[in-house]
Design a protein around this motif. Sequence first.
Motif, PDB file in Angstrom:
ATOM      1  N   UNK A   8     -18.778  12.854  39.300  1.00  0.00           N
ATOM      2  CA  UNK A   8     -20.007  13.553  38.920  1.00  0.00           C
ATOM      3  C   UNK A   8     -20.061  13.748  37.402  1.00  0.00           C
ATOM      4  N   UNK A   9     -18.960  14.201  36.812  1.00  0.00           N
ATOM      5  CA  UNK A   9     -18.921  14.419  35.368  1.00  0.00           C
ATOM      6  C   UNK A   9     -19.205  13.115  34.631  1.00  0.00           C
ATOM      7  N   UNK A  10     -18.591  12.035  35.069  1.00  0.00           N
ATOM      8  CA  UNK A  10     -18.814  10.735  34.422  1.00  0.00           C
ATOM      9  C   UNK A  10     -20.275  10.314  34.515  1.00  0.00           C
ATOM     10  N   UNK A  11     -20.887  10.521  35.671  1.00  0.00           N
ATOM     11  CA  UNK A  11     -22.303  10.163  35.841  1.00  0.00           C
ATOM     12  C   UNK A  11     -23.197  11.076  35.010  1.00  0.00           C
ATOM     13  N   UNK A  12     -22.883  12.344  35.001  1.00  0.00           N
ATOM     14  CA  UNK A  12     -23.712  13.334  34.306  1.00  0.00           C
ATOM     15  C   UNK A  12     -23.679  13.147  32.790  1.00  0.00           C
ATOM     16  N   UNK A  13     -22.532  12.745  32.260  1.00  0.00           N
ATOM     17  CA  UNK A  13     -22.413  12.523  30.816  1.00  0.00           C
ATOM     18  C   UNK A  13     -23.434  11.489  30.353  1.00  0.00           C
ATOM     19  N   UNK A  15     -26.353  10.934  31.405  1.00  0.00           N
ATOM     20  CA  UNK A  15     -27.712  11.475  31.356  1.00  0.00           C
ATOM     21  C   UNK A  15     -27.838  12.702  30.463  1.00  0.00           C
ATOM     22  N   UNK A  16     -26.745  13.420  30.243  1.00  0.00           N
ATOM     23  CA  UNK A  16     -26.808  14.707  29.544  1.00  0.00           C
ATOM     24  C   UNK A  16     -26.414  14.635  28.072  1.00  0.00           C
ATOM     25  N   UNK A  17     -25.982  13.478  27.632  1.00  0.00           N
ATOM     26  CA  UNK A  17     -25.512  13.354  26.243  1.00  0.00           C
ATOM     27  C   UNK A  17     -26.635  13.673  25.257  1.00  0.00           C
ATOM     28  N   UNK A  18     -26.313  14.530  24.315  1.00  0.00           N
ATOM     29  CA  UNK A  18     -27.245  14.909  23.252  1.00  0.00           C
ATOM     30  C   UNK A  18     -26.898  14.103  21.998  1.00  0.00           C
ATOM     31  N   UNK A  19     -27.890  13.784  21.169  1.00  0.00           N
ATOM     32  CA  UNK A  19     -27.592  13.065  19.922  1.00  0.00           C
ATOM     33  C   UNK A  19     -26.584  13.840  19.079  1.00  0.00           C
ATOM     34  N   UNK A  20     -25.648  13.139  18.529  1.00  0.00           N
ATOM     35  CA  UNK A  20     -24.617  13.704  17.643  1.00  0.00           C
ATOM     36  C   UNK A  20     -23.638  14.640  18.353  1.00  0.00           C
ATOM     37  N   UNK A  21     -23.661  14.688  19.674  1.00  0.00           N
ATOM     38  CA  UNK A  21     -22.729  15.527  20.416  1.00  0.00           C
ATOM     39  C   UNK A  21     -21.464  14.728  20.707  1.00  0.00           C
ATOM     40  N   UNK A  22     -20.322  15.374  20.591  1.00  0.00           N
ATOM     41  CA  UNK A  22     -19.065  14.689  20.887  1.00  0.00           C
ATOM     42  C   UNK A  22     -18.887  14.573  22.396  1.00  0.00           C
ATOM     43  N   UNK A  23     -18.035  13.655  22.792  1.00  0.00           N
ATOM     44  CA  UNK A  23     -17.742  13.489  24.213  1.00  0.00           C
ATOM     45  C   UNK A  23     -17.122  14.771  24.767  1.00  0.00           C
ATOM     46  N   UNK A  24     -16.226  15.365  24.010  1.00  0.00           N
ATOM     47  CA  UNK A  24     -15.565  16.588  24.481  1.00  0.00           C
ATOM     48  C   UNK A  24     -16.577  17.706  24.704  1.00  0.00           C
ATOM     49  N   UNK A  66     -17.352   7.371  25.283  1.00  0.00           N
ATOM     50  CA  UNK A  66     -18.531   7.235  26.136  1.00  0.00           C
ATOM     51  C   UNK A  66     -18.484   5.932  26.926  1.00  0.00           C
ATOM     52  N   UNK A  67     -17.930   4.874  26.354  1.00  0.00           N
ATOM     53  CA  UNK A  67     -17.785   3.605  27.098  1.00  0.00           C
ATOM     54  C   UNK A  67     -16.802   3.769  28.252  1.00  0.00           C
ATOM     55  N   UNK A  68     -15.722   4.504  28.026  1.00  0.00           N
ATOM     56  CA  UNK A  68     -14.739   4.747  29.093  1.00  0.00           C
ATOM     57  C   UNK A  68     -15.394   5.532  30.222  1.00  0.00           C
ATOM     58  N   UNK A  69     -16.135   6.588  29.874  1.00  0.00           N
ATOM     59  CA  UNK A  69     -16.829   7.366  30.905  1.00  0.00           C
ATOM     60  C   UNK A  69     -17.837   6.509  31.657  1.00  0.00           C
ATOM     61  N   UNK A  70     -18.492   5.619  30.949  1.00  0.00           N
ATOM     62  CA  UNK A  70     -19.458   4.730  31.593  1.00  0.00           C
ATOM     63  C   UNK A  70     -18.761   3.795  32.579  1.00  0.00           C
ATOM     64  N   UNK A  71     -17.584   3.342  32.219  1.00  0.00           N
ATOM     65  CA  UNK A  71     -16.798   2.499  33.126  1.00  0.00           C
ATOM     66  C   UNK A  71     -16.458   3.263  34.405  1.00  0.00           C
ATOM     67  N   UNK A  72     -15.933   4.481  34.260  1.00  0.00           N
ATOM     68  CA  UNK A  72     -15.585   5.277  35.439  1.00  0.00           C
ATOM     69  C   UNK A  72     -16.827   5.678  36.229  1.00  0.00           C
ATOM     70  N   UNK A  73     -17.939   5.843  35.552  1.00  0.00           N
ATOM     71  CA  UNK A  73     -19.198   6.193  36.232  1.00  0.00           C
ATOM     72  C   UNK A  73     -19.572   5.094  37.225  1.00  0.00           C
ATOM     73  N   UNK A  74     -19.289   3.871  36.895  1.00  0.00           N
ATOM     74  CA  UNK A  74     -19.657   2.752  37.761  1.00  0.00           C
ATOM     75  C   UNK A  74     -18.692   2.499  38.897  1.00  0.00           C
ATOM     76  N   UNK A  75     -17.543   3.137  38.879  1.00  0.00           N
ATOM     77  CA  UNK A  75     -16.560   2.940  39.942  1.00  0.00           C
ATOM     78  C   UNK A  75     -16.852   3.852  41.116  1.00  0.00           C
ATOM     79  N   UNK A  76     -16.598   3.363  42.303  1.00  0.00           N
ATOM     80  CA  UNK A  76     -16.729   4.177  43.506  1.00  0.00           C
ATOM     81  C   UNK A  76     -15.332   4.382  44.065  1.00  0.00           C
ATOM     82  N   UNK A  77     -14.717   5.480  43.673  1.00  0.00           N
ATOM     83  CA  UNK A  77     -13.337   5.758  44.081  1.00  0.00           C
ATOM     84  C   UNK A  77     -13.334   6.397  45.438  1.00  0.00           C
TER      85      UNK A  77
END
Length: 81
Positions: A8-13, A15-24, A66-77
């Motif tokens: 959920x966190x990976x998927x939400x990131x 959609x929820x990312x704000x400009x200039x906001x860090x991943x953390x 963000x690329x790493x999170x995008x990778x995990x977002x696409x996985x169905x664990x």
Amino acid sequence: MSWDRFHYICRRVAKARQPEETVESTIVRIENDPGIKLYGDLGEPGSLPDRLLAEIKGITDNDAAFRVLDLYRGLDVVVQT
């Protein structure tokens, strides 16, 4: 942390990312969202999803993180017990 919560966190990131906001800061904001409770509780500290998210938070290159999170977002664990 459960895999459902991690996913959920990976998927939400994405959609929820704000400009200039860090991943953390994006992840922390999502973790503090009351709706996250629908995706499992915090679970066992030090679980694999918990450790993965901590490692991702520690990536200093935001684009890479963000690329790493995008990778995990696409996985169905699927966890079988």
